[in-house]
Enzyme design. Structure first.
Site, PDB file in Angstrom:
ATOM      1  CB  CYS A 110      -0.944  -0.008   1.200  1.00 18.03           C
ATOM      2  SG  CYS A 110      -2.023  -1.461   1.278  1.00 18.03           S
ATOM      3  CG  HIS A 137      -1.738   2.845  -7.624  1.00 18.57           C
ATOM      4  ND1 HIS A 137      -0.905   1.770  -7.401  1.00 18.57           N
ATOM      5  CD2 HIS A 137      -1.000   3.771  -8.284  1.00 18.57           C
ATOM      6  CE1 HIS A 137       0.290   2.034  -7.918  1.00 18.57           C
ATOM      7  NE2 HIS A 137       0.259   3.238  -8.458  1.00 18.57           N
TER       8      HIS A 137
END
EC number: 3.4.19.12
Length: 1103
Positions: A224, A465
């Protein structure tokens, strides 16, 4: 959409200057049927290029093919005669070829209608399938009369090999474009223009170092926001310098967080390729990457900096992190009517700003320091002054050089009971003045901040994203760090494009926006962003990291060349000594000497190398490869050095890798005198191994090997056996052939030759012998045959205590022919307990844990219990020690419940009542397990609790079979108070009392039963509640009381209400509904999560 499909709408040129994209009109090209490029000389295109860079970006790259944006045109001549697709010459942006695609479009259902198809194509001629590039573009048809009337439409698309063109099938109606009055066509020429802005592509040869001077971080997957955070910390140069200076010489390279951070920073500074982070996350002590999924960037940043700060203590860089990131604030409460003020100074390392309903960062700061009024029901407890109206707020005393601002884009939504992402527009400036929020300002050092980093998330709460935009030198030249790809970008891309909210051009909700900002104080900019050179990195750290690189490169080379080599495992004869099993050695315990050998090297070359390594001349060694026989055994076989010397190792090993070889050598005591191995005739001799079995000790003794002619009689070997075993000559011996596991044949006739006495005589056969002694009959295993049979059934079993989580257990060697009692007896001896006080459990097949219990009269064998384990899998059973005999215990059931003691404290207990018994039996068992109060009734009752509310009291004659446990409910046993033993049903009642705060569905705490009297004043009820809960008067004043029925509550006027028992009875006709209950409305000061919920683990770095 496919540009070959027919469209249902037609766009008119005069309606708007910049149209909105319509889903049914924005299309991808047909990759299965690419457009044919017309070569007709009548139709041609002229391309006019213009650099779309602004002045601020002219110095980004000399090579314009790597630019991020461009404007180019394509003029189609004799447009009215256009009948097929036509492509412009390429314009290179991000080093990818972009082309304008124009085509006429027809509609089968409307033959008289025709439109202009206008698409942007990217990298269409590439054979690669892994590339992708996200871009935004404006497609425009130029109006040669008035450019303001040019018709344009906007697209945003991720281009990749299957969708390498995107645009509009009916960009404009053909009639509109070809109408001379409209101004789009001049001399049968139409000019098409595209302005394209592209991100750096993925999956292509993009050299981040060349184009930006920086490199990215590899994406591990599921990490992440970590890459964004690491880049942000890396470009906090003062921190980077301090990290380099941390002493890590003696640190474990796999567990040291500072060393792993040094490694990442060093590689980011020196590498030309993207840098990996697996060693860093491994140093955190995390077995999986789940921690990233469950927590946010603020938590990781905080624990990572805390970890580094703690390890900086006592070093030359101690205090660096507080110096950079720590600010101070004061939380205050000021009473309005009395002279009382409470101040609490606090340190902070980041600031969480609310963005919901805020326009920009200034409004968020105003909200952060806003004064909260404490009045009404929310008055402040000012000690001796009692409850007072007051003002509550915070003020900033100092702001740190590096200011981390966490934008609260992810919030809990009580309506949906889940976290949501707030995509609202929220503006933040490049320069941020914060003097107005400081309690005291310094004119010489104003709190003016420069934006350094923008951390961005694209997607929703469930995924997306992460990228970071960085202003590395604080000079307004921005770069985008998208994992492994780094590219230059404009200031607008870094700042304005990440405000979030609506896009004016696309009318779609932006899910791409900033969630964290990093500002640097202008006066500290040069200090925080000071240049970091190689001189700032300790030499010993450089040498260590370079040595790591060298070792990794060597290992990588070995892996690449591994297919050229094979392993040869040499086992010496000393490994056979002490072996108590079948064959010559235990493959899991043997210590090999391992050689890495080229597969194509010859046997002669290997023997020469082996001779030199082992220190024996070649005539003092002989090789015997271990060969697998059809019966499952593995024995040495002959290898002819002379005949096979020129053959390759891989050929001789028959592709076996690793290849195991028994190395026969001359006795070391004789080797020095030059003794050589005796000659071995492979056609007439055989090599046998000898073992001696001792029934008294139930053990095997290795007695070496012998060469003997095949024609030799068994009797001729007896003197050798006596000599090797240390027996006097002519000792009577019993001989066996060890054929395979569980098959040991006695040799009856000693006067026959070996090939007749032994089954299928081969090199490596084993003869086991023992004394022929009548005293052997007294042994538990009197013969070698019985020893090997027992060995065949022998099994090591791990026994783990079921009541101890992750108990490593202990190992007991058993026979798989044992029955239940024999196993229980053996384990009981190990535990020094009675076999009848043990209960055993099978191991679950699908996971490591106890399964169903075994009954004490189980009729199977241990083999039956272990049959589902794989051959080499550790065999495991579970047990628990009992306080009663297993025969009695099996007639009982396990009943987990809560015991409420006399101090009004809950504890979880497990009782074992008769499984066919009733509640009365359960209560009697409970009396044996708990201590009752001295001044109580001595009688118990069983309550059922759901959602912290008592829903019933179970009768003593109710069968336990009817009480099935469930995760949603709990059973509680408590002693009946003296005042509740006898209830006057006409004038008294037991009611349920439960705690809640504002919402009656949000119950918490320990519910209880309370006796009330008809007509008594409610103040008397309140006194009993206060006494039971042992609450101070000031705290109890904050309680409110309500009668709750059917999810609705009605507050009680404490001064006027007199108890009416009917208020607590079910409504007539609704007797099946729950009774009304008395609710205590007050704030829950206990921890929010109870013992009934799974605790969410805090993110933690373990090393």
């Amino acid at each position: 959409m496919n540009h070959q499909q027919q469209q249902q709408q037609q766009q008119k040129a005069g309606e708007q200057q910049l149209s909105e994209p319509e889903d049914m009109e924005m299309e991808a090209g047909d990759t299965d049927d690419p457009p044919r490029i017309t070569q007709n000389p009548v139709i041609n295109g002229n391309v006019a290029l213009s650099d779309g860079h602004s002045n601020a970006e002219e110095d980004m790259e000399d090579d314009t093919s790597w630019r991020s944006e461009a404007t180019f045109q394509f003029t189609v001549e004799r447009f009215s005669r256009l009948s097929e697709s036509v492509l412009s010459p390429p314009c290179f942006v991000r080093n990818l070829p972009w082309k304008i695609m124009v085509m006429p479009r027809f509609y089968p259902d409307r033959p008289h209608q025709k439109s202009v198809g206008f698409f942007l194509q990217c990298n269409a001629e590439s054979d690669s399938t892994s590339w992708s590039c996200h871009a935004q573009a404006v497609l425009k048809i130029i109006n040669y009369r008035d450019d303001d009337k040019s018709f344009s439409r906007r697209i945003s698309h991720l281009f990749f090999h299957k969708e390498n063109d995107w645009g509009f099938s009916n960009f404009m109606a053909w009639s509109e474009v070809t109408d001379p009055e409209k101004g789009f066509i001049d001399d049968d020429k139409v000019t098409f223009e595209v302005f394209v802005q592209a991100d750096a592509p993925h999956g292509v040869a993009w050299d981040s170092k060349k184009h930006t001077g920086y490199v990215g971080l590899k994406n591990q997957g599921a990490t992440c926001y970590m890459n964004s955070l690491l880049q942000t910390l890396f470009f906090t140069n003062q921190l980077r310098k301090a990290v380099y200076m941390m002493p890590t010489e003696g640190d474990d390279s796999s567990k040291s967080v500072p060393l792993a951070l040094q490694r990442v920073f060093y590689e980011l500074q020196h590498s030309d390729k993207p840098v990996g982070t697996k060693k860093l996350t491994k140093s955190f002590g995390w077995e999986t990457l789940d921690s990233f999924m469950q927590h946010d960037v603020q938590e990781l940043c905080r624990v990572l900096l805390d970890n580094v700060e703690n390890k900086m203590k006592g070093t030359c860089v101690e205090g660096t992190i507080p110096k950079l990131f720590r600010g101070k604030m004061v939380s205050y409460i000021q009473c309005k009517e009395v002279d009382y003020r409470s101040d609490r100074r606090e340190d902070y390392y980041d600031i969480q700003l609310s963005i919901k309903g805020k326009k920009n960062i200034f409004e968020s700061f105003v909200d952060y320091v806003a004064v909260e009024q404490l009045d009404g029901d929310n008055k402040y407890d000012a000690g001796e002054h009692g409850l007072q109206e007051a003002e509550k707020g915070v003020k900033f005393l100092t702001l740190p050089p590096v200011l981390h601002l966490q934008l609260m884009r992810f919030m809990y939504d009580p309506q949906t009971d889940q976290n949501i992402k707030i995509n609202d527009r929220f503006e933040f400036p490049e320069q941020l003045p914060l003097d107005e929020f400081l309690q005291k300002t310094d004119p010489k050092d104003p709190a003016n901040y420069i934006l350094h980093a923008v951390l961005v998330h694209s997607g929703d709460n469930h995924g997306g994203h992460y990228v970071v935009y960085l202003n590395p030198k604080g000079d307004g030249k921005w770069c985008k760090f998208d994992d492994d790809v780094v590219s230059r970008c404009t200031k607008e891309e870094a700042i304005e494009h990440n405000y979030g909210g609506h896009d004016d051009d696309l009318s779609v909700r932006h899910c791409t926006n900033a969630y964290m900002l990093v500002y640097i104080r202008e006066s500290k900019l040069s200090e925080v962003l000071q240049a970091v050179t190689d001189h700032d990195i300790p030499q010993q750290l450089v040498e260590r990291l370079q040595e790591e690189k060298r070792i990794e490169a060597q290992k990588r080379k070995e892996r690449q060349e591994a297919h050229l080599y094979m392993q040869v495992q040499i086992v010496a004869e000393d490994q056979f000594c002490g072996h108590q099993g079948n064959d010559m050695y235990d493959e899991e315990k043997v210590r090999y000497t391992v050689f890495k050998v080229l597969k194509n090297s010859s046997l002669a070359e290997f023997v020469q190398s082996l001779s030199q390594t082992m220190g024996f001349p070649q005539d003092q060694i002989r090789l015997w490869p271990m060969q697998a026989r059809s019966n499952g055994t593995k024995r040495p076989a002959m290898l002819d050095n002379e005949a096979d010397g020129s053959k390759t190792m891989i050929e001789l090993s028959d592709n076996e890798n690793p290849w195991t070889i028994f190395l026969e050598t001359v006795d070391p005591e004789l080797a020095a005198s030059g003794a050589t191995l005796p000659k071995f005739d492979k056609d007439h001799d055989v090599m046998l191994f000898l073992k001696m079995y001792d029934p008294k000790t139930r053990s095997l003794n290795y007695c070496g090997h012998i060469y003997t002619p095949i024609s030799c009689k068994i009797r001729d070997l007896l003197p050798v056996m006596c000599d090797r075993a240390g027996f006097i000559q002519d000792t009577s011996l019993i001989l066996y052939e060890e054929v395979k596991p569980n098959l040991t044949e006695r040799i009856q006739d000693y006067d026959v030759s070996l090939d007749k006495a032994l089954d299928e005589l081969m090199d490596g056969d084993i003869i086991v012998f023992q004394k022929d002694d009548p005293e052997n009959d007294n042994s538990e295993l009197p013969t070698a045959k019985e020893y090997f049979r027992d060995l065949y059934h022998r099994v090591d079993v791990i026994f783990c205590d079921k009541t101890i989580p992750n108990d490593p257990g202990f190992v007991v060697t058993l026979s798989n022919r044992m029955n239940y009692f024999q196993v229980a007896k053996t384990v009981a001896q190990r535990l020094n307990t009675d076999p009848m006080l043990l209960q055993f459990f099978k191991s679950q097949g699908y996971r490591d844990g106890p399964g169903n219990p075994l009954r004490h009269n189980y009729e199977g064998t241990l083999r039956d219990l272990l049959q589902f384990f794989k051959p080499r899998q550790p065999k495991k059973l579970y047990y628990q020690q009992l306080k009663m005999k297993i025969t009695d215990f099996e007639n009982r059931r396990s009943f987990k419940c809560i015991w409420l003691n006399s101090q009004f404290r809950e504890e979880e207990i497990t009782l074992y009542p008769d499984k066919h018994g009733c509640v009365r039996d359960l209560l009697e068992e409970c009396k044996k397990a708990v201590e009752l109060g001295d001044e109580a009734s001595g009688r118990l009752r069983l309550l059922e609790i759901v959602s912290y509310k008592i829903i019933g009291v179970h009768q003593e004659d109710e069968l336990l079979e009817c009480l099935s446990p469930a995760t949603s409910r709990t059973f509680r046993i408590e002693e009946i108070p003296l005042d509740q033993v006898n209830i006057d049903k006409e004038n008294e009642m037991l009611i349920t009392v439960a705690h809640f705060h504002k919402e009656v569905f949000g119950t918490f705490g320990i519910p209880f039963l309370l006796r009330i009297h008809q007509g008594e004043h409610f103040r008397e009820v309140m006194k009993r509640i206060q006494s039971l809960l042992d609450i101070q008067e000031k705290e109890f004043e904050k309680f409110k009381f309500a009668i709750v029925m059917m999810g609705r509550h009605q507050y009680i006027n404490e001064d006027e209400y007199e108890v009416n028992l009917k208020d607590f009875e079910p409504q007539p006709g609704n007797m099946s509904h729950p009774r009304p209950w008395l609710g205590l409305d007050h704030f829950n000061k206990a921890p929010k999560r109870s013992r009934y919920t799974y605790l969410e683990k805090a993110i933690k770095i373990h090393n």
